[in-house]
Design a protein around this motif. Structure first.
Motif, PDB file in Angstrom:
ATOM      1  N   ILE A  88       0.839  -1.194   0.000  1.00  0.00           N
ATOM      2  CA  ILE A  88       0.000   0.000   0.000  1.00  0.00           C
ATOM      3  C   ILE A  88       0.879   1.251   0.000  1.00  0.00           C
ATOM      4  O   ILE A  88       1.921   1.292   0.650  1.00  0.00           O
ATOM      5  CB  ILE A  88      -0.970   0.005   1.203  1.00  0.00           C
ATOM      6  N   ASP A  89       0.445   2.246  -0.787  1.00  0.00           N
ATOM      7  CA  ASP A  89       1.146   3.522  -0.901  1.00  0.00           C
ATOM      8  C   ASP A  89       0.131   4.611  -0.566  1.00  0.00           C
ATOM      9  O   ASP A  89      -0.907   4.711  -1.218  1.00  0.00           O
ATOM     10  CB  ASP A  89       1.679   3.682  -2.320  1.00  0.00           C
ATOM     11  N   MET A  90       0.412   5.426   0.477  1.00  0.00           N
ATOM     12  CA  MET A  90      -0.565   6.417   0.945  1.00  0.00           C
ATOM     13  C   MET A  90       0.026   7.807   1.052  1.00  0.00           C
ATOM     14  O   MET A  90       1.201   7.979   1.367  1.00  0.00           O
ATOM     15  CB  MET A  90      -1.108   6.030   2.336  1.00  0.00           C
ATOM     16  N   ASN A  91      -0.826   8.802   0.808  1.00  0.00           N
ATOM     17  CA  ASN A  91      -0.542  10.183   1.157  1.00  0.00           C
ATOM     18  C   ASN A  91      -1.063  10.393   2.578  1.00  0.00           C
ATOM     19  O   ASN A  91      -2.274  10.386   2.809  1.00  0.00           O
ATOM     20  CB  ASN A  91      -1.246  11.121   0.174  1.00  0.00           C
ATOM     21  N   ILE A  92      -0.171  10.557   3.545  1.00  0.00           N
ATOM     22  CA  ILE A  92      -0.594  10.611   4.942  1.00  0.00           C
ATOM     23  C   ILE A  92      -1.511  11.798   5.211  1.00  0.00           C
ATOM     24  O   ILE A  92      -2.545  11.668   5.865  1.00  0.00           O
ATOM     25  CB  ILE A  92       0.635  10.651   5.877  1.00  0.00           C
ATOM     26  N   HIS A  93      -1.142  12.981   4.720  1.00  0.00           N
ATOM     27  CA  HIS A  93      -1.917  14.189   5.006  1.00  0.00           C
ATOM     28  C   HIS A  93      -2.811  14.507   3.810  1.00  0.00           C
ATOM     29  O   HIS A  93      -2.408  15.206   2.880  1.00  0.00           O
ATOM     30  CB  HIS A  93      -0.986  15.368   5.297  1.00  0.00           C
ATOM     31  N   GLY A  94      -4.035  14.006   3.853  1.00  0.00           N
ATOM     32  CA  GLY A  94      -4.981  14.283   2.786  1.00  0.00           C
ATOM     33  C   GLY A  94      -6.318  14.673   3.367  1.00  0.00           C
ATOM     34  O   GLY A  94      -6.448  14.958   4.566  1.00  0.00           O
ATOM     35  N   ASN A  95      -7.342  14.688   2.523  1.00  0.00           N
ATOM     36  CA  ASN A  95      -8.668  15.116   2.948  1.00  0.00           C
ATOM     37  C   ASN A  95      -9.677  13.975   2.962  1.00  0.00           C
ATOM     38  O   ASN A  95     -10.886  14.209   2.891  1.00  0.00           O
ATOM     39  CB  ASN A  95      -9.174  16.230   2.033  1.00  0.00           C
ATOM     40  N   ALA A  96      -9.181  12.746   3.064  1.00  0.00           N
ATOM     41  CA  ALA A  96     -10.092  11.609   3.092  1.00  0.00           C
ATOM     42  C   ALA A  96      -9.682  10.563   4.124  1.00  0.00           C
ATOM     43  O   ALA A  96     -10.519  10.110   4.899  1.00  0.00           O
ATOM     44  CB  ALA A  96     -10.183  10.969   1.703  1.00  0.00           C
ATOM     45  N   ALA A 126      11.838  14.115   9.664  1.00  0.00           N
ATOM     46  CA  ALA A 126      11.941  15.063  10.777  1.00  0.00           C
ATOM     47  C   ALA A 126      12.805  14.473  11.886  1.00  0.00           C
ATOM     48  O   ALA A 126      12.528  13.376  12.381  1.00  0.00           O
ATOM     49  CB  ALA A 126      10.551  15.388  11.315  1.00  0.00           C
ATOM     50  N   SER A 127      13.835  15.204  12.263  1.00  0.00           N
ATOM     51  CA  SER A 127      14.694  14.743  13.360  1.00  0.00           C
ATOM     52  C   SER A 127      14.188  15.222  14.707  1.00  0.00           C
ATOM     53  O   SER A 127      14.674  14.800  15.755  1.00  0.00           O
ATOM     54  CB  SER A 127      16.136  15.221  13.145  1.00  0.00           C
ATOM     55  N   GLU A 128      13.207  16.141  14.695  1.00  0.00           N
ATOM     56  CA  GLU A 128      12.595  16.645  15.924  1.00  0.00           C
ATOM     57  C   GLU A 128      11.077  16.618  15.761  1.00  0.00           C
ATOM     58  O   GLU A 128      10.549  16.848  14.675  1.00  0.00           O
ATOM     59  CB  GLU A 128      13.039  18.091  16.202  1.00  0.00           C
ATOM     60  N   LEU A 129      10.376  16.327  16.856  1.00  0.00           N
ATOM     61  CA  LEU A 129       8.912  16.449  16.924  1.00  0.00           C
ATOM     62  C   LEU A 129       8.183  15.543  15.932  1.00  0.00           C
ATOM     63  O   LEU A 129       7.084  15.855  15.487  1.00  0.00           O
ATOM     64  CB  LEU A 129       8.485  17.906  16.701  1.00  0.00           C
ATOM     65  N   SER A 130       8.778  14.413  15.579  1.00  0.00           N
ATOM     66  CA  SER A 130       8.156  13.510  14.617  1.00  0.00           C
ATOM     67  C   SER A 130       7.044  12.703  15.282  1.00  0.00           C
ATOM     68  O   SER A 130       6.851  12.730  16.505  1.00  0.00           O
ATOM     69  CB  SER A 130       9.195  12.566  14.027  1.00  0.00           C
ATOM     70  N   ILE A 131       6.347  11.927  14.455  1.00  0.00           N
ATOM     71  CA  ILE A 131       5.295  11.058  14.970  1.00  0.00           C
ATOM     72  C   ILE A 131       5.874   9.963  15.848  1.00  0.00           C
ATOM     73  O   ILE A 131       5.147   9.305  16.612  1.00  0.00           O
ATOM     74  CB  ILE A 131       4.483  10.455  13.797  1.00  0.00           C
ATOM     75  N   GLY A 132       7.180   9.790  15.779  1.00  0.00           N
ATOM     76  CA  GLY A 132       7.837   8.837  16.659  1.00  0.00           C
ATOM     77  C   GLY A 132       7.608   9.121  18.126  1.00  0.00           C
ATOM     78  O   GLY A 132       7.714   8.213  18.965  1.00  0.00           O
ATOM     79  N   ILE A 282      -4.979   5.009  20.538  1.00  0.00           N
ATOM     80  CA  ILE A 282      -4.454   5.533  19.276  1.00  0.00           C
ATOM     81  C   ILE A 282      -3.087   4.896  19.046  1.00  0.00           C
ATOM     82  O   ILE A 282      -2.192   5.026  19.870  1.00  0.00           O
ATOM     83  CB  ILE A 282      -4.307   7.064  19.327  1.00  0.00           C
ATOM     84  N   ALA A 283      -2.931   4.216  17.909  1.00  0.00           N
ATOM     85  CA  ALA A 283      -1.681   3.508  17.631  1.00  0.00           C
ATOM     86  C   ALA A 283      -1.150   3.910  16.260  1.00  0.00           C
ATOM     87  O   ALA A 283      -1.458   3.264  15.261  1.00  0.00           O
ATOM     88  CB  ALA A 283      -1.889   2.001  17.709  1.00  0.00           C
ATOM     89  N   PRO A 284      -0.357   4.987  16.189  1.00  0.00           N
ATOM     90  CA  PRO A 284       0.258   5.340  14.904  1.00  0.00           C
ATOM     91  C   PRO A 284       1.337   4.339  14.520  1.00  0.00           C
ATOM     92  O   PRO A 284       1.847   3.597  15.371  1.00  0.00           O
ATOM     93  CB  PRO A 284       0.867   6.722  15.186  1.00  0.00           C
ATOM     94  N   LEU A 285       1.676   4.330  13.240  1.00  0.00           N
ATOM     95  CA  LEU A 285       2.803   3.523  12.805  1.00  0.00           C
ATOM     96  C   LEU A 285       4.087   4.049  13.445  1.00  0.00           C
ATOM     97  O   LEU A 285       4.202   5.239  13.750  1.00  0.00           O
ATOM     98  CB  LEU A 285       2.937   3.581  11.281  1.00  0.00           C
ATOM     99  N   ARG A 286       5.040   3.177  13.626  1.00  0.00           N
ATOM    100  CA  ARG A 286       6.316   3.600  14.210  1.00  0.00           C
ATOM    101  C   ARG A 286       7.208   4.124  13.095  1.00  0.00           C
ATOM    102  O   ARG A 286       8.045   3.404  12.543  1.00  0.00           O
ATOM    103  CB  ARG A 286       6.962   2.450  14.983  1.00  0.00           C
ATOM    104  N   LEU A 287       7.016   5.392  12.781  1.00  0.00           N
ATOM    105  CA  LEU A 287       7.773   6.086  11.740  1.00  0.00           C
ATOM    106  C   LEU A 287       8.654   7.114  12.453  1.00  0.00           C
ATOM    107  O   LEU A 287       8.220   8.234  12.704  1.00  0.00           O
ATOM    108  CB  LEU A 287       6.824   6.784  10.757  1.00  0.00           C
ATOM    109  N   PRO A 288       9.883   6.765  12.791  1.00  0.00           N
ATOM    110  CA  PRO A 288      10.706   7.631  13.638  1.00  0.00           C
ATOM    111  C   PRO A 288      10.885   9.045  13.115  1.00  0.00           C
ATOM    112  O   PRO A 288      11.123   9.969  13.909  1.00  0.00           O
ATOM    113  CB  PRO A 288      12.044   6.888  13.696  1.00  0.00           C
ATOM    114  N   THR A 289      10.790   9.265  11.794  1.00  0.00           N
ATOM    115  CA  THR A 289      10.999  10.604  11.252  1.00  0.00           C
ATOM    116  C   THR A 289       9.766  11.118  10.509  1.00  0.00           C
ATOM    117  O   THR A 289       9.860  12.074   9.749  1.00  0.00           O
ATOM    118  CB  THR A 289      12.205  10.616  10.300  1.00  0.00           C
ATOM    119  N   GLY A 290       8.607  10.518  10.718  1.00  0.00           N
ATOM    120  CA  GLY A 290       7.408  10.891   9.984  1.00  0.00           C
ATOM    121  C   GLY A 290       6.742  12.147  10.502  1.00  0.00           C
ATOM    122  O   GLY A 290       6.804  12.462  11.700  1.00  0.00           O
TER     123      GLY A 290
END
Length: 301
Positions: A88-96, A126-132, A282-290
């Motif tokens: 799967i390939d997704m645009n994380i920040h969208g309107n749907a 992002a090295s700071e304030l990421s979703i990580g 709430i369980a986001p993916l573990r994306l250290p720099t997302g």
């Protein structure tokens, strides 16, 4: 709201952050282990309900670049062991699609939350304030405020907005109040309207919150804010400023936002039981720099 009034509010909220210049957790500081333990006490039915919209692969006015679900290996008619594989390939920040915004998502005058330099975001992430920062998950008391229900309507029309009075009225009508460490979910009916009327260009017109609501969230010490829209009204309610709620919540307060959730499964249960609070996971993916993550939040009633 005028641009000057907005910038004054932005400065006031930004300077109200109490955790010092080194803080990177923002409003998640309001949700401590005791709050998570207390949230478990909200469970009565033992029923789990998803707050995420189904991921769609079709092009629509609000989803011009939809997720792509591709099969890498299909079924096999032959004997022996085989595997079906997909990608799967997704645009994380969208309107749907339902997603969680990290604190690095909003840049104002070259800075992120708490004055972090936007240069900390590079082509590598992002090295700071990421979703990580939310990689261990967020578990707390969820509170659903159903604004259309209080107004006696199925949904708010695009361009309409939620006021402070709307939230306070919903709290009174539902017998619940958002407080410290809560995951506040505000229903505007976006998903129900989309289901019944069909998709539209939500970037151009959608119901959302008025920026005046954000100081109330700061006062109540809410940990996370979610909506079935994206939190912001379109067209913008502030002269010369797009996405003012995103700016105030994420950049000024360090308050993570969940966008484009769906409450059409949850709201009827809350209405039938008369209980509008529950444990929320709430369980986001573990994306250290997302800068964000797709999510499937779960309300446990």
């Amino acid at each position: 709201m005028s641009e000057d009034a907005f910038r004054s509010l932005y400065r006031r909220l930004r300077t109200s952050v109490p955790w010092g210049p080194e803080d990177r957790r923002g409003a998640l500081n309001h949700l401590d282990p005791a709050g998570t333990v207390a949230a478990a006490g909200e469970v009565r039915l033992g029923r789990a309900v998803s707050l995420a919209a189904p991921v769609e692969g079709r092009v629509t006015p609000d989803n011009p670049e939809p997720a792509r679900h591709r099969m890498k290996e299909g079924g096999s008619a032959g004997g022996g062991l085989a595997f079906s594989l997909d990608r799967i390939d997704m645009n994380i920040h969208g309107n749907a699609d339902s997603h969680l915004d990290a604190l690095c998502h909003v840049i104002v005058d070259g800075e992120l939350y708490n004055g972090v330099d936007a240069a900390t975001i590079t082509e590598h992430g992002a090295s700071e304030l990421s979703i990580g920062l939310a990689g261990e998950g967020i578990v707390g008391r969820g509170v659903l405020l159903d604004v259309p229900r209080s107004r006696g309507a199925p949904w708010l029309e695009p361009g309409d907005h939620v006021t402070v009075d709307d939230l306070l009225t919903a709290e009174r009508n539902q017998g619940v109040q958002a407080g410290r460490g809560d995951i506040l979910l505000v229903r505007v009916g976006h998903r129900q309207r989309r289901t019944e009327r069909g998709p539209w260009d939500a970037a151009a017109a959608r119901a959302g919150l008025h920026p005046d609501v954000v100081p109330l969230l700061a006062e109540r010490q809410v940990a996370v804010l979610g909506s079935d829209g994206n939190g912001d009204t379109a067209p913008s309610l502030v002269d010369g400023v797009d996405y003012p709620v995103h700016v105030l919540a994420i950049n000024a307060l360090g308050l993570m936002l969940m966008d484009y959730l769906q409450f059409e499964d949850l709201a009827p249960i809350c209405g039938q039981t008369g209980r509008w609070s529950f444990m929320c996971v709430i369980a986001p993916l573990r994306l250290p720099t997302g800068t964000g993550s797709p999510i499937n939040p779960i309300a446990v009633l």
